[in-house]
Design a protein around this motif. Structure first.
Motif, PDB file in Angstrom:
ATOM      1  N   MET A 123       0.829  -1.185   0.000  1.00 48.76           N
ATOM      2  CA  MET A 123       0.000   0.000   0.000  1.00 48.76           C
ATOM      3  C   MET A 123       0.874   1.250   0.000  1.00 48.76           C
ATOM      4  O   MET A 123       2.063   1.194   0.289  1.00 48.76           O
ATOM      5  N   SER A 124       0.275   2.385  -0.282  1.00 45.91           N
ATOM      6  CA  SER A 124       1.033   3.602  -0.523  1.00 45.91           C
ATOM      7  C   SER A 124       1.657   4.160   0.751  1.00 45.91           C
ATOM      8  O   SER A 124       1.157   3.963   1.858  1.00 45.91           O
ATOM      9  N   ILE A 125       2.760   4.885   0.577  1.00 45.28           N
ATOM     10  CA  ILE A 125       3.400   5.594   1.669  1.00 45.28           C
ATOM     11  C   ILE A 125       2.896   7.032   1.654  1.00 45.28           C
ATOM     12  O   ILE A 125       2.350   7.501   0.645  1.00 45.28           O
ATOM     13  N   PRO A 126       3.029   7.790   2.768  1.00 50.90           N
ATOM     14  CA  PRO A 126       2.530   9.162   2.804  1.00 50.90           C
ATOM     15  C   PRO A 126       3.132  10.021   1.695  1.00 50.90           C
ATOM     16  O   PRO A 126       4.321   9.925   1.384  1.00 50.90           O
ATOM     17  N   GLN A 127       2.298  10.878   1.117  1.00 48.26           N
ATOM     18  CA  GLN A 127       2.736  11.768   0.052  1.00 48.26           C
ATOM     19  C   GLN A 127       3.272  13.057   0.656  1.00 48.26           C
ATOM     20  O   GLN A 127       2.930  13.439   1.783  1.00 48.26           O
ATOM     21  N   THR A 128       4.106  13.754  -0.096  1.00 48.98           N
ATOM     22  CA  THR A 128       4.709  14.980   0.401  1.00 48.98           C
ATOM     23  C   THR A 128       4.651  16.058  -0.662  1.00 48.98           C
ATOM     24  O   THR A 128       4.510  15.773  -1.853  1.00 48.98           O
ATOM     25  N   VAL A 150      -5.785  11.899   7.844  1.00 48.67           N
ATOM     26  CA  VAL A 150      -4.936  13.015   7.428  1.00 48.67           C
ATOM     27  C   VAL A 150      -3.573  12.788   8.082  1.00 48.67           C
ATOM     28  O   VAL A 150      -3.502  12.448   9.271  1.00 48.67           O
ATOM     29  N   TYR A 151      -2.516  12.955   7.318  1.00 51.12           N
ATOM     30  CA  TYR A 151      -1.154  12.701   7.818  1.00 51.12           C
ATOM     31  C   TYR A 151      -0.506  14.030   8.197  1.00 51.12           C
ATOM     32  O   TYR A 151      -0.376  14.932   7.359  1.00 51.12           O
ATOM     33  N   ARG A 152      -0.143  14.163   9.464  1.00 57.86           N
ATOM     34  CA  ARG A 152       0.477  15.379   9.958  1.00 57.86           C
ATOM     35  C   ARG A 152       1.622  15.041  10.915  1.00 57.86           C
ATOM     36  O   ARG A 152       1.443  14.284  11.875  1.00 57.86           O
ATOM     37  N   ASP A 153       2.787  15.638  10.651  1.00 61.18           N
ATOM     38  CA  ASP A 153       3.928  15.536  11.560  1.00 61.18           C
ATOM     39  C   ASP A 153       4.234  14.090  11.940  1.00 61.18           C
ATOM     40  O   ASP A 153       4.481  13.761  13.110  1.00 61.18           O
ATOM     41  N   PRO A 174      -6.909  21.784   3.492  1.00 58.45           N
ATOM     42  CA  PRO A 174      -6.045  20.686   3.053  1.00 58.45           C
ATOM     43  C   PRO A 174      -4.839  21.165   2.258  1.00 58.45           C
ATOM     44  O   PRO A 174      -4.856  22.218   1.632  1.00 58.45           O
ATOM     45  N   MET A 175      -3.803  20.336   2.287  1.00 59.22           N
ATOM     46  CA  MET A 175      -2.626  20.518   1.459  1.00 59.22           C
ATOM     47  C   MET A 175      -2.742  19.609   0.243  1.00 59.22           C
ATOM     48  O   MET A 175      -3.516  18.646   0.231  1.00 59.22           O
ATOM     49  N   ALA A 224      -3.237  14.007  -2.525  1.00 57.63           N
ATOM     50  CA  ALA A 224      -2.498  12.868  -3.073  1.00 57.63           C
ATOM     51  C   ALA A 224      -2.676  11.639  -2.186  1.00 57.63           C
ATOM     52  O   ALA A 224      -2.850  10.520  -2.679  1.00 57.63           O
ATOM     53  N   ASP A 225      -2.649  11.828  -0.855  1.00 57.02           N
ATOM     54  CA  ASP A 225      -2.908  10.715   0.063  1.00 57.02           C
ATOM     55  C   ASP A 225      -4.315  10.161  -0.138  1.00 57.02           C
ATOM     56  O   ASP A 225      -4.518   8.945  -0.168  1.00 57.02           O
TER      57      ASP A 225
END
Length: 456
Positions: free
Chosen positions: A1-6, A266-269, A296-297, A302-303
């Motif tokens: 599965m996917s890794i966090p997007q940046t 949501v992925y944060r820090d 959102p960013m 992308a996530d």
């Protein structure tokens, strides 16, 4: 599965969502091939799945690849959960299956070299510690409680949510494996044609690569149990997407679909924040309950795109998602099949001619029948064996027309990577049929023989 997007900055207007997808458009000379494949690891003597940590474990394999073969580690929450090198990643599926996400390369020769190198490296480490790996679409004998959940925040959230929206989500996470290929598109119209062909012909891939007739120590009545699992996962984010075949399909229409897919996180820090079942549309208005007042960013978008799981999907590229994990030589056949169809215009047009008259009901019926009956499937006058023969022939023609040589020019094109599929067309037997023949023959009903006879 996917890794966090940046990366990508804040989302300031709706048009950025479709623009993000359109940024994937590339001229033909820049099209690449990215192959991903998953495989189950187990202890050679006990046939039990690998724990996360210990002498014989997922961490032991990852550490060996890092220390002996030059991979850089990826950590989350202090845990070693992946590796990266030269544009490729080694990651973990929720139940511990090991995945190679290959680097984008130009030819099937290169992607097959990459797969072969990876499997040799894994074997180098695993043989020393009494571990083996096997390519199957579903775990043949293991129960749910035997499969450890990997220590990734994304998986913890998904695991808690899955049983609320379907009946087989946690089974998908822990006990299925796939092989897929990621391909490029030139423009919005090119994306639309490719996505329509990809969705319509995923049942052919499911049939040709069917490799999961066993589950929990029994014959399960399906050639692809993995395919059956995906049909009972979460209707809001899976399926054959009838809207793709309607007038007006394009990047913005995909955006509207994705906005309606319920969120996971949501992925944060470095942490995954629970947004289960929430709406990205609310997020766009600063009204996400998990992060009130926050906008959102682009990385959030992308996530979110990685949490839709239809049979084929688009991000900045297109993913073919219909095939079971399988034996070594078929790991190269899957990208070859789709590259031949997608990267030669004549073959792509021929593939569209095969499927353009089908209704949404026929496409869905083929999806169901492929998982049950494989190449023997028949739906409304469509014979899967005949359809697969035509699709493979078109793919062969496309690879021949590409004329991408390998082995220093000694091999004139990529067509030989389809040999396993030509054999299936000739014999009418897929890997699932071969496994069932063994089960009913020389294995005398002993499913555990699959480990000794089919491991890498």
């Amino acid at each position: 599965m996917s890794i966090p997007q940046t990366g990508g900055g804040p989302i300031e207007h709706h048009d950025q969502l479709a623009e993000h997808l359109a940024e994937g458009c590339k001229p033909k000379e820049d099209w690449r091939i990215g192959t991903e494949h998953e495989k189950f690891g187990y202890c050679k003597d006990t046939l039990k799945p690998l724990p996360f940590e210990g002498e014989r474990s997922i961490v032991a394999v990852l550490s060996g690849l890092r220390d002996r073969h030059g991979w850089s580690e990826i950590r989350e929450g202090g845990h070693l959960i992946g590796l990266e090198k030269d544009g490729a990643n080694v990651s973990l599926e929720p139940g511990g299956a090991l995945e190679l996400s290959g680097a984008p390369v130009e030819t099937i020769h290169e992607t097959c070299d990459e797969v072969n190198t990876h499997l040799r490296e894994v074997k180098d480490i695993s043989d020393e510690i009494g571990v083996k790996f096997i390519g199957l679409g579903a775990a043949p004998i293991w129960q749910h409680e035997e499969m450890p959940l990997m220590p990734k925040g994304r998986y913890k959230l998904m695991d808690a949510y899955m049983n609320k929206v379907g009946t087989s989500g946690t089974t998908m996470m822990r006990r299925t494996c796939t092989v897929q290929v990621n391909l490029d598109f030139a423009s919005e119209p090119d994306m639309v044609q490719k996505l329509r062909v990809a969705l319509a012909l995923q049942p052919v891939a499911t049939a040709l690569f069917a490799n999961s007739p066993f589950f929990e120590g029994k014959v399960n009545g399906h050639k692809s149990w993995r395919g059956r699992v995906w049909r009972h996962l979460d209707d809001a984010r899976t399926g054959m997407l009838p809207f793709v075949f309607e007038d007006g399909m394009g990047f913005e229409r995909w955006v509207q679909y994705a906005l309606d897919v319920p969120m996971y996180f949501v992925y944060r820090d470095g942490k995954y924040i629970d947004a289960l079942g929430m709406s990205f549309r609310d997020f766009m208005k600063g009204e996400l309950p998990a992060l009130p007042g926050e906008m959102p960013m682009m990385s959030d978008w992308a996530d979110h795109l990685t949490t839709a799981f239809p049979e084929a999907r688009i991000k900045k590229f297109m993913e073919m998602r219909g095939a079971d994990g399988g034996p070594w030589r078929r790991l190269c056949a899957l990208p070859a099949f789709w590259v031949g169809l997608m990267y030669d215009q004549s073959s792509l047009d021929g593939a569209w001619d095969l499927v353009k008259g089908w209704s949404a009901e026929q496409r869905e019926a083929l999806r169901v029948a492929a998982s049950v009956d494989g190449l023997q499937a028949k739906v409304n006058g469509i014979n899967m064996h005949d359809l697969a023969r035509e699709a493979v022939a078109l793919s062969h023609a496309g690879l021949k027309a590409r004329a991408r040589a390998g082995a220093g020019g000694m091999v004139p094109d990529e067509t030989h990577f389809l040999n396993a599929l030509h054999e299936s067309i000739e014999t009418g037997k897929t890997p699932a049929d071969e496994l069932l023949d063994h089960y009913n023959g020389d294995w005398n009903g002993d499913i555990t023989r699959v480990f000794s006879d089919y491991s890498y």
